[in-house]
Each structure stands twice: as structure tokens, then as C-alpha cells.
Design a protein around this motif. Structure first.
Motif, short mmCIF file in Angstrom:
data_model
loop_
_atom_site.label_atom_id
_atom_site.label_comp_id
_atom_site.label_asym_id
_atom_site.label_seq_id
_atom_site.Cartn_x
_atom_site.Cartn_y
_atom_site.Cartn_z
N ASP A 73 0.83 -1.20 0.00
CA ASP A 73 0.00 0.00 0.00
C ASP A 73 0.87 1.25 0.00
O ASP A 73 0.49 2.28 -0.54
CB ASP A 73 -0.95 0.00 1.20
N GLY A 74 2.04 1.16 0.63
CA GLY A 74 2.99 2.27 0.60
C GLY A 74 3.51 2.52 -0.80
O GLY A 74 3.75 3.65 -1.20
N ASP A 75 3.69 1.43 -1.57
CA ASP A 75 4.11 1.57 -2.96
C ASP A 75 3.04 2.29 -3.77
O ASP A 75 3.36 3.12 -4.63
CB ASP A 75 4.40 0.20 -3.59
N VAL A 76 1.78 1.98 -3.49
CA VAL A 76 0.68 2.66 -4.17
C VAL A 76 0.68 4.14 -3.80
O VAL A 76 0.51 5.00 -4.66
CB VAL A 76 -0.68 2.00 -3.80
N LEU A 77 0.92 4.44 -2.53
CA LEU A 77 0.98 5.83 -2.09
C LEU A 77 2.16 6.55 -2.75
O LEU A 77 2.01 7.68 -3.23
CB LEU A 77 1.07 5.91 -0.56
N ALA A 78 3.30 5.90 -2.79
CA ALA A 78 4.48 6.50 -3.43
C ALA A 78 4.21 6.78 -4.91
O ALA A 78 4.59 7.84 -5.44
CB ALA A 78 5.70 5.60 -3.26
N ALA A 79 3.55 5.86 -5.59
CA ALA A 79 3.21 6.07 -7.00
C ALA A 79 2.22 7.22 -7.16
O ALA A 79 2.33 8.02 -8.10
CB ALA A 79 2.62 4.78 -7.60
N ALA A 80 1.26 7.34 -6.24
CA ALA A 80 0.29 8.43 -6.30
C ALA A 80 0.95 9.78 -6.04
O ALA A 80 0.62 10.78 -6.70
CB ALA A 80 -0.84 8.19 -5.29
N VAL A 81 1.91 9.81 -5.12
CA VAL A 81 2.67 11.04 -4.87
C VAL A 81 3.46 11.42 -6.12
O VAL A 81 3.46 12.59 -6.53
CB VAL A 81 3.60 10.86 -3.64
N ALA A 82 4.10 10.46 -6.74
CA ALA A 82 4.88 10.73 -7.96
C ALA A 82 3.98 11.21 -9.09
O ALA A 82 4.34 12.14 -9.83
CB ALA A 82 5.63 9.46 -8.38
N ARG A 83 2.81 10.61 -9.23
CA ARG A 83 1.87 11.04 -10.27
C ARG A 83 1.43 12.48 -10.05
O ARG A 83 1.38 13.28 -10.99
CB ARG A 83 0.66 10.12 -10.30
N ALA A 84 1.12 12.84 -8.81
CA ALA A 84 0.72 14.22 -8.50
C ALA A 84 1.86 15.19 -8.79
O ALA A 84 1.65 16.27 -9.34
CB ALA A 84 0.25 14.33 -7.06
N ALA A 85 3.08 14.80 -8.43
CA ALA A 85 4.23 15.67 -8.67
C ALA A 85 4.42 15.92 -10.17
O ALA A 85 4.69 17.05 -10.60
CB ALA A 85 5.49 15.07 -8.06
N THR A 86 4.26 14.87 -10.96
CA THR A 86 4.39 15.00 -12.41
C THR A 86 3.26 15.84 -12.99
O THR A 86 3.48 16.73 -13.80
CB THR A 86 4.40 13.60 -13.07
N THR A 87 2.05 15.55 -12.56
CA THR A 87 0.88 16.24 -13.10
C THR A 87 0.89 17.73 -12.77
O THR A 87 0.53 18.56 -13.61
CB THR A 87 -0.42 15.60 -12.55
N PHE A 88 1.29 18.08 -11.56
CA PHE A 88 1.22 19.47 -11.12
C PHE A 88 2.56 20.19 -11.15
O PHE A 88 2.63 21.37 -10.79
CB PHE A 88 0.60 19.54 -9.72
N GLY A 89 3.60 19.52 -11.58
CA GLY A 89 4.91 20.17 -11.69
C GLY A 89 4.86 21.33 -12.68
O GLY A 89 4.16 21.28 -13.68
N GLY A 90 5.53 22.39 -12.35
CA GLY A 90 5.60 23.55 -13.24
C GLY A 90 4.45 24.53 -13.09
O GLY A 90 4.43 25.58 -13.75
#
Length: 141
Positions: A5-22
Motif C-alpha cells: 500500500d505504501g508503494d501505491v501511495l508513493a506512485a500516487a505522490v509521484a503522479r501528482a508531482a508529475t501532473t502538477f509540476g511547473g
């Protein structure tokens, strides 16, 4: 965040960072000088510059009417906000309030999906962590 579940959370954090970066605050965003100084506002207007963690928390906790464009402000801090929340911020409910007030679910599909994925993973992780803590302290079953 090393369990499945932590891996899922880490992936969700990475997705948000990519989506909202910039993303940035509006160039003409104004705030009261008592809450944020000009240097902090300039950081919010500058894309991809790491923000101090305390600034991320204060921005997310501020009343939505404090900002000219609160959704833009939240989009700006979101890549770091999800990290702070995932790491177990003490005032997470106040920080999540800013996210809710920004109307994330009404945003573009990709952005709304990134936030929804994070919230689901974060909530699941919080429930599992709470359940584990409760299991070890409840010996009366």
C-alpha cells in the motif's frame, strides 16, 4: 511507504508531482503582508522551485478567500503538499481543507485523477497505519 500500500501511495505522490509540476500562482497574485512576505509570494509565482515545507503547510491551511486564485495556489504547492501529507503531517486535516476548497474534483480530468488517486492511497495508508497501531494496543479481544 515500503509496504504494497505504501508503494501505491508513493506512485500516487509521484503522479501528482508529475501532473502538477511547473504550475504557479498568478503573476498578479496579491496577499496580505502579515501572512506571507514578498519573497514567499515570489516563490509561489516561480515554477519548479522547491518551497520551504512550512510555506507549503501555511499556504494549504489558509482560508480559501485569502487568495485571488486559490485553486492556482493549491496547484502550485500540490507536488510538495502530497509529500507532506503522505509523511504524516501533524495538521493534515487543515492542509487537506485547502485541497478540498480548491475544487480539485472539478479540474481537468488528468489533474482530478491524480488528486483522487493520491487521496485514495493516502486514506488507505492512514487506515492501515491506524489499524496496526490499534491492533498492538488492544489486547482484550
Amino acid at each position: 511507504m515500503t509496504s504494497p500500500d505504501g508503494d501505491v501511495l508513493a506512485a500516487a505522490v509521484a503522479r501528482a508531482a508529475t501532473t502538477f509540476g511547473g504550475m504557479t500562482a498568478q503573476a498578479d497574485e496579491t496577499v496580505c503582508g502579515r501572512c506571507f512576505d514578498e519573497v514567499e509570494v515570489e516563490l509561489l509565482r516561480t515554477p519548479d522551485v522547491r518551497l520551504p515545507t512550512d510555506l507549503v503547510g501555511r499556504v494549504a491551511q489558509k482560508d480559501p478567500f485569502h487568495w485571488d486564485d486559490q485553486p492556482a495556489i493549491i496547484r502550485r504547492v500540490l507536488p510538495q503538499l502530497v509529500v507532506v501529507l503522505a509523511e504524516g503531517a501533524v495538521e493534515s486535516a487543515l492542509m487537506a481543507r485547502g485541497l478540498a476548497a480548491a475544487g480539485w474534483s472539478r479540474g481537468p480530468r488528468e489533474q482530478a485523477g491524480a488528486v483522487a488517486g493520491f487521496l485514495e492511497a493516502w486514506w488507505t495508508q492512514a487506515l492501515l497505519a491506524s489499524s496496526t497501531a490499534s491492533d498492538s494496543s488492544c489486547r482484550w479481544f
